[in-house]
Design a protein around this motif. Structure first.
Motif: not given
Ligand code: NIG
Ligand code: FE
Length: 409
Positions: A146, A319, A179, A216, A292, A267, A321-324, A106, A76, A244, A83, A247, A96
């Protein structure tokens, strides 16, 4: 020249499966001849050197390992903000999913990405491409997702295109409008699916801003029924499919990907034996994302060994991305693949190069070091390829080349 190991990954231009994933085509002390950005010859130094003209520039690898550039088939790439606050919340015990249900996750990144101008997103993209290139990644798949509104998604896809045009990192764009359900469609998933199918997808395809469509697929976000509608619409518009899947829940997402002829299912941490069988029968490639799992603090990694034994063309990716999964390091992902999913270093390298290239339909151009392919390669700070996942968490390549040109990294 002067490579301790020239790891070519030479072989058929299709995903390597089973025992093939351990065959790296290593030429000890090998050499490679590059002309006009393409590989002209690969082999033992004694065979390749006489082919070079007297004015050829010589690159001395200094007795190090040379591999194809990493191909990161799931990122991403572009988003606003970060985050780190949620990272702290997870360290304190929240999950999460709990953070996401409270309006973070997200949707938090959607707010900061919408707040960024296109020029700001291009600048962010430039910064992130530098992280990938410095880590030895020369191609990425890059998803939108996003924006979650027509103009916002197009803005991200244009920024991805700019990243690919303005930097040496090859970027393959994927539309991920599905997403998450955006704030303004909360409780009206059907309305958002209509928008995706009738407005966003036709514009993305019409403007040729993406090669693939992803979704997703999770019961609480886009369940299998909705996912089928979106992916089928994307397929009818000529987009390739990625998904996705599985997961957090094994809900039939991998089977759906298989049913629709998706290129990949990504995933798969919760996948069962039936999912693996369906992917094999459909020829879909699993893209495993151990970064992730690590970063959300879960223990449950995808069943990589069962997938290799079933003959799937396994791919590993960051993967990013700013979260996982806030990492751009394919070497780190290789390390996690080895220690947590029990892949061998050779299998992990195959999954990070030629198999990943196949998953992006780029197996004829990149992913291995063979005559006729693009000269995207990495000189690692190592004399044995097994050191790439062994030294974890910070080792940088000595040199990175894209199209035969050395990057200033
Ligand atoms: O691949 N879970 C869906 N999408 C992402 C996480 C994106 C996010 O947390 O910003 C993933 O883990
Ligand atoms: Fe992802």
């Amino acid at each position: 020249m002067n490579c301790s190991q020239l790891v070519t990954l030479a072989g058929p231009a299709r995903p390597r499966i089973g025992a093939e994933m351990r065959e790296l085509g290593i030429v000890p002390g090998g050499a490679m001849l590059v002309r006009s950005g393409l590989i002209a010859a690969v082999g033992p130094r004694s065979e390749v050197e006489p082919l070079a003209s007297s004015d050829a520039e010589v690159v001395d690898a200094g007795g190090r390992v040379v591999t194809p550039g990493f191909v990161d088939a799931h990122t991403h790439l572009i988003f606003g903000g970060n985050r780190a606050n949620e990272f702290e919340m997870r360290c304190e015990g929240m999950t999460y999913q709990q953070i996401s249900e409270q309006g973070g996750g997200i949707r938090a990144t959607v707010r900061s990405t919408r707040a960024a101008s296109e020029a700001e997103l291009v600048a962010i993209g430039r910064k992130h491409t530098g992280w990938f290139l410095r880590g030895g990644t020369t191609t990425v798949e890059a998803k939108s997702g996003y924006g979650l509104a027509t103009e916002e998604e197009l803005k991200i896809l244009r920024a991805i295109r700019a990243a690919g045009e303005e930097t040496p990192l090859r970027c393959v764009a994927t539309f991920l409008g599905a997403h998450e359900v955006p704030e303004e469609y909360r409780g009206n998933t059907g309305g958002y699916v209509d928008l995706l199918v009738n407005e966003m997808l036709p514009q993305v395809a019409g403007q040729k801003l993406a090669q693939y469509c992803d979704i997703f697929c999770e019961p609480k976000t886009f369940p299998v029924g909705e996912a089928r509608l979106i992916l089928a619409a994307a397929k009818a518009l000529g987009l390739g499919l990625r998904c996705h899947a599985d997961q957090f829940t094994c809900s039939g997402a991998a089977q759906l990907a298989a049913e629709l002829g998706a290129k990949t299912a990504d995933h798969l941490e919760q996948s069962d034996a039936a999912s693996i069988t369906a992917l094999k029968a459909a020829g879909a490639q699993p893209v495993l994302l151990p970064g992730s799992v690590y970063a959300i603090g879960s223990q449950r990694y995808a069943p990589a060994r069962a997938m290799i034994e079933a003959g799937l063309g396994v791919v590993i990716a960051t993967d990013f991305n700013p979260g996982s999964s806030p990492t751009a390091s394919m070497a780190m992902v290789m390390s996690l693949a080895c220690t947590q999913m029990k892949m061998t270093p050779a299998e992990a390298l195959t999954a990070a190069t030629i198999n990943a290239a196949c998953s992006l339909d780029l197996q004829h151009e990149i992913g291995s070091l063979e005559a006729g392919k693009v000269a995207d390669f990495v000189v690692h700070e190592a004399s044995d390829y097994r050191e790439i996942p062994y030294w974890f968490g910070g080792q940088r390549p000595k040199m990175v080349f894209t199209g035969g040109t050395r990057l200033p990294v």
